[in-house]
Design a protein around this motif. Structure first.
Motif, PDB file in Angstrom:
ATOM      1  N   VAL A  23     -14.415 -15.102  23.593  1.00 29.63           N
ATOM      2  CA  VAL A  23     -14.132 -15.423  22.195  1.00 29.63           C
ATOM      3  C   VAL A  23     -14.095 -16.932  21.977  1.00 29.63           C
ATOM      4  CG1 VAL A  23     -12.551 -15.042  20.270  1.00 29.63           C
ATOM      5  CG2 VAL A  23     -12.795 -13.285  22.047  1.00 29.63           C
ATOM      6  N   ALA A  24     -15.048 -17.431  21.187  1.00 27.29           N
ATOM      7  CA  ALA A  24     -15.065 -18.855  20.843  1.00 27.29           C
ATOM      8  C   ALA A  24     -14.121 -19.159  19.684  1.00 27.29           C
ATOM      9  CB  ALA A  24     -16.488 -19.285  20.479  1.00 27.29           C
ATOM     10  N   ALA A  25     -13.983 -18.209  18.769  1.00 20.89           N
ATOM     11  CA  ALA A  25     -13.094 -18.356  17.612  1.00 20.89           C
ATOM     12  C   ALA A  25     -12.788 -16.972  17.077  1.00 20.89           C
ATOM     13  CB  ALA A  25     -13.737 -19.218  16.528  1.00 20.89           C
ATOM     14  N   LEU A  26     -11.714 -16.879  16.299  1.00 16.18           N
ATOM     15  CA  LEU A  26     -11.228 -15.576  15.846  1.00 16.18           C
ATOM     16  C   LEU A  26     -10.859 -15.656  14.375  1.00 16.18           C
ATOM     17  CD1 LEU A  26     -10.440 -12.759  17.092  1.00 16.18           C
ATOM     18  CD2 LEU A  26      -8.114 -13.637  17.243  1.00 16.18           C
ATOM     19  N   VAL A  27     -11.273 -14.634  13.620  1.00 19.07           N
ATOM     20  CA  VAL A  27     -10.876 -14.516  12.220  1.00 19.07           C
ATOM     21  C   VAL A  27     -10.178 -13.176  12.036  1.00 19.07           C
ATOM     22  CG1 VAL A  27     -11.607 -14.526   9.810  1.00 19.07           C
ATOM     23  CG2 VAL A  27     -12.844 -15.924  11.494  1.00 19.07           C
ATOM     24  N   LEU A  28      -8.935 -13.218  11.628  1.00 26.27           N
ATOM     25  CA  LEU A  28      -8.158 -12.017  11.341  1.00 26.27           C
ATOM     26  C   LEU A  28      -8.108 -11.876   9.823  1.00 26.27           C
ATOM     27  CD1 LEU A  28      -5.224 -12.672  13.865  1.00 26.27           C
ATOM     28  CD2 LEU A  28      -7.300 -11.310  14.244  1.00 26.27           C
ATOM     29  N   ALA A  29      -8.945 -11.013   9.282  1.00 29.87           N
ATOM     30  CA  ALA A  29      -9.071 -10.836   7.836  1.00 29.87           C
ATOM     31  C   ALA A  29      -8.257  -9.626   7.406  1.00 29.87           C
ATOM     32  CB  ALA A  29     -10.536 -10.668   7.452  1.00 29.87           C
ATOM     33  N   GLY A  30      -7.230  -9.854   6.604  1.00 32.34           N
ATOM     34  CA  GLY A  30      -6.376  -8.748   6.167  1.00 32.34           C
ATOM     35  C   GLY A  30      -5.831  -7.943   7.325  1.00 32.34           C
ATOM     36  N   PRO A  31      -5.199  -8.593   8.329  1.00 30.68           N
ATOM     37  CA  PRO A  31      -4.797  -7.870   9.544  1.00 30.68           C
ATOM     38  C   PRO A  31      -3.677  -6.860   9.289  1.00 30.68           C
ATOM     39  CG  PRO A  31      -3.857 -10.080   9.544  1.00 30.68           C
ATOM     40  CD  PRO A  31      -4.796 -10.012   8.372  1.00 30.68           C
ATOM     41  N   THR A  32      -3.846  -5.661   9.788  1.00 29.13           N
ATOM     42  CA  THR A  32      -2.794  -4.653   9.757  1.00 29.13           C
ATOM     43  C   THR A  32      -2.095  -4.651  11.111  1.00 29.13           C
ATOM     44  OG1 THR A  32      -4.481  -3.030  10.411  1.00 29.13           O
ATOM     45  CG2 THR A  32      -3.943  -3.176   8.078  1.00 29.13           C
ATOM     46  N   SER A  33      -0.888  -4.077  11.209  1.00 24.70           N
ATOM     47  CA  SER A  33      -0.165  -3.583  10.057  1.00 24.70           C
ATOM     48  C   SER A  33       1.183  -4.279   9.977  1.00 24.70           C
ATOM     49  CB  SER A  33       0.037  -2.071  10.129  1.00 24.70           C
ATOM     50  OG  SER A  33       0.795  -1.711  11.272  1.00 24.70           O
ATOM     51  N   ASP A  34       1.577  -4.523   8.742  1.00 24.31           N
ATOM     52  CA  ASP A  34       2.851  -5.177   8.441  1.00 24.31           C
ATOM     53  C   ASP A  34       4.006  -4.338   8.984  1.00 24.31           C
ATOM     54  OD1 ASP A  34       5.042  -6.419   7.333  1.00 24.31           O
ATOM     55  OD2 ASP A  34       4.416  -6.123   5.249  1.00 24.31           O
ATOM     56  N   PRO A  35       4.882  -4.905   9.830  1.00 22.28           N
ATOM     57  CA  PRO A  35       6.019  -4.130  10.345  1.00 22.28           C
ATOM     58  C   PRO A  35       6.907  -3.545   9.246  1.00 22.28           C
ATOM     59  CG  PRO A  35       5.770  -6.166  11.583  1.00 22.28           C
ATOM     60  CD  PRO A  35       4.827  -6.249  10.413  1.00 22.28           C
ATOM     61  N   ALA A  36       6.887  -4.155   8.057  1.00 21.86           N
ATOM     62  CA  ALA A  36       7.710  -3.652   6.954  1.00 21.86           C
ATOM     63  C   ALA A  36       7.190  -2.335   6.398  1.00 21.86           C
ATOM     64  CB  ALA A  36       7.784  -4.691   5.834  1.00 21.86           C
ATOM     65  N   ALA A  37       5.943  -1.971   6.736  1.00 24.41           N
ATOM     66  CA  ALA A  37       5.388  -0.691   6.270  1.00 24.41           C
ATOM     67  C   ALA A  37       4.563  -0.072   7.383  1.00 24.41           C
ATOM     68  CB  ALA A  37       4.546  -0.907   5.023  1.00 24.41           C
ATOM     69  N   ARG A  38       5.096  -0.089   8.589  1.00 21.81           N
ATOM     70  CA  ARG A  38       4.338   0.389   9.748  1.00 21.81           C
ATOM     71  C   ARG A  38       4.551   1.890   9.939  1.00 21.81           C
ATOM     72  NH1 ARG A  38       4.568  -3.635  14.533  1.00 21.81           N
ATOM     73  NH2 ARG A  38       2.991  -4.686  13.261  1.00 21.81           N
ATOM     74  N   SER A  39       3.963   2.640   9.029  1.00 20.48           N
ATOM     75  CA  SER A  39       3.973   4.103   9.091  1.00 20.48           C
ATOM     76  C   SER A  39       2.749   4.589   8.340  1.00 20.48           C
ATOM     77  CB  SER A  39       5.240   4.683   8.449  1.00 20.48           C
ATOM     78  OG  SER A  39       5.249   4.424   7.056  1.00 20.48           O
ATOM     79  N   ARG A  40       2.357   5.833   8.573  1.00 19.81           N
ATOM     80  CA  ARG A  40       1.210   6.367   7.840  1.00 19.81           C
ATOM     81  C   ARG A  40       1.477   6.353   6.338  1.00 19.81           C
ATOM     82  NH1 ARG A  40       1.260   9.978  12.391  1.00 19.81           N
ATOM     83  NH2 ARG A  40       2.542  11.434  11.199  1.00 19.81           N
ATOM     84  N   ARG A  41       2.677   6.767   5.958  1.00 21.86           N
ATOM     85  CA  ARG A  41       3.006   6.790   4.528  1.00 21.86           C
ATOM     86  C   ARG A  41       3.004   5.383   3.943  1.00 21.86           C
ATOM     87  NH1 ARG A  41       8.252  10.003   2.530  1.00 21.86           N
ATOM     88  NH2 ARG A  41       6.850  11.721   3.152  1.00 21.86           N
ATOM     89  N   GLY A  42       3.588   4.440   4.680  1.00 24.08           N
ATOM     90  CA  GLY A  42       3.658   3.071   4.184  1.00 24.08           C
ATOM     91  C   GLY A  42       2.290   2.448   3.998  1.00 24.08           C
ATOM     92  N   GLN A  43       1.420   2.602   4.988  1.00 28.08           N
ATOM     93  CA  GLN A  43       0.094   2.014   4.898  1.00 28.08           C
ATOM     94  C   GLN A  43      -0.761   2.711   3.848  1.00 28.08           C
ATOM     95  OE1 GLN A  43      -1.226  -0.860   6.730  1.00 28.08           O
ATOM     96  NE2 GLN A  43       0.994  -0.961   6.591  1.00 28.08           N
ATOM     97  N   PHE A  44      -0.687   4.039   3.774  1.00 27.61           N
ATOM     98  CA  PHE A  44      -1.477   4.766   2.788  1.00 27.61           C
ATOM     99  C   PHE A  44      -1.025   4.416   1.375  1.00 27.61           C
ATOM    100  CE2 PHE A  44      -2.545   8.587   0.266  1.00 27.61           C
ATOM    101  CZ  PHE A  44      -3.923   8.575   0.455  1.00 27.61           C
ATOM    102  N   GLY A  45       0.291   4.274   1.184  1.00 32.81           N
ATOM    103  CA  GLY A  45       0.804   3.910  -0.128  1.00 32.81           C
ATOM    104  C   GLY A  45       0.308   2.543  -0.578  1.00 32.81           C
ATOM    105  N   ARG A  46       0.325   1.592   0.331  1.00 33.98           N
ATOM    106  CA  ARG A  46      -0.179   0.257  -0.012  1.00 33.98           C
ATOM    107  C   ARG A  46      -1.679   0.298  -0.310  1.00 33.98           C
ATOM    108  NH1 ARG A  46       2.710  -4.296   3.857  1.00 33.98           N
ATOM    109  NH2 ARG A  46       4.837  -4.048   3.046  1.00 33.98           N
ATOM    110  N   TRP A  47      -2.413   1.098   0.470  1.00 33.23           N
ATOM    111  CA  TRP A  47      -3.848   1.204   0.253  1.00 33.23           C
ATOM    112  C   TRP A  47      -4.142   1.787  -1.129  1.00 33.23           C
ATOM    113  CZ3 TRP A  47      -6.905   5.609  -0.417  1.00 33.23           C
ATOM    114  CH2 TRP A  47      -8.289   5.373  -0.449  1.00 33.23           C
TER     115      TRP A  47
END
Length: 284
Positions: A150-174
């Motif tokens: 890896v020469a460089a790294l881009v994390l675009a919209g990286p998941t997942s936020d610990p504040a919503a680290r559940s299927r329900r939390g992520q699906f709700g945000r989506w």
């Protein structure tokens, strides 16, 4: 554009995603806009990769890694935007897009190992890896485990936020985010879910919410950019700021007016940010 490590930056407002972009996204495996498709066996999986022509600039190749439920298709606008200066590869992960569907859904570790095998198969040299959403989890693991790739790294919209680290939390945000996205992205999502199968999407989401990306972020040594749309509800400002803080000397970019699918609806702005990240080692 000039950015300072760990200091937020902005770029100009994003463009639109219209019918022409939709047709291009759905074109594979037919050639279109300088992009072609090829199939190669990678770690026992018949793999589809969308790629651009080599522009001959000497710039590092860029590998775009898609997120959960989707494929190369929605990253096509970014591949086209980067094509004039970079050789771009957009592989479909196992089970997604036009790549063969294994009988199980890969977790982050297995996806990262597969991506390392993909890099070994193509041998492009150290690359700039962009991972979007779940793809950011995959590239973060790879960058932590195999820094020589890896020469460089881009994390675009990286998941997942610990504040919503559940299927329900992520699906709700989506669901909230979908109201902020360009409507013509819907046919791409429907095609991609049909290719992957809903059970794989659900299983991969389960893998995502059980993955503590923080443990990988602190091990990253490559120059890193954390990038997101200003209207992204899946990856809110507090989490993207924390993600950038965990990576040594990471930069941040926020794209005004864009939501979670920033690479689809703001390709010129994301490409500009990638070129700026790579400027110390290459100038086009």
């Amino acid at each position: 554009m000039s950015l300072t490590a760990n200091r937020p930056g902005t770029v100009s407002a994003p463009g639109r995603f219209g019918p022409a972009q939709l047709r291009l996204a759905l074109a594979a495996p037919r050639p279109a806009a300088g992009l072609t498709s090829e199939f190669r066996l990678v770690d026992g999986v018949r793999t589809h990769t969308r790629r651009s022509a080599d522009p001959g600039t000497g710039a590092p190749p860029v590998v775009l890694v898609h997120g959960l439920a989707v494929s190369h298709r929605y990253l096509t606008p970014l591949a086209v935007a980067l094509g004039p200066t970079h050789l771009v590869y957009v592989p479909d992960l196992p089970g997604f897009g036009l790549t063969e569907r294994p009988g199980t859904a890969y977790d982050v570790s297995r996806h990262a190992a597969w991506l390392a095998s993909w890099l070994d198969a193509y041998r492009p040299g150290p690359v700039c890896l962009l991972g979007h959403s779940f793809g950011a989890e995959v590239v973060a693991r790879l960058a932590a485990d195999r820094p020589e790739l890896v020469a460089a790294l881009v994390l675009a919209g990286p998941t997942s936020d610990p504040a919503a680290r559940s299927r329900r939390g992520q699906f709700g945000r989506w669901l909230v985010d979908t109201a902020r996205e360009a409507p013509l992205q819907a046919p791409i999502l429907l095609r991609d879910v049909a290719n992957a199968r809903p059970w794989r999407v659900f299983a991969t989401l389960s893998h995502s919410v059980h993955n503590a990306i923080e443990a990988d972020l602190v091990r990253i040594t490559a120059p890193t950019l954390v990038l997101a749309g200003a209207r992204d509800t899946v990856v809110p400002p507090a989490w993207r700021t924390e993600a950038a803080r965990l990576v040594p000397a990471a930069r941040t970019v926020t794209v005004p007016a864009a939501a979670h699918n920033v690479a689809t609806t703001a390709p010129a702005q994301v490409a500009e940010a990638i070129r700026d990240l790579l400027a110390p080692t290459w100038r086009g």
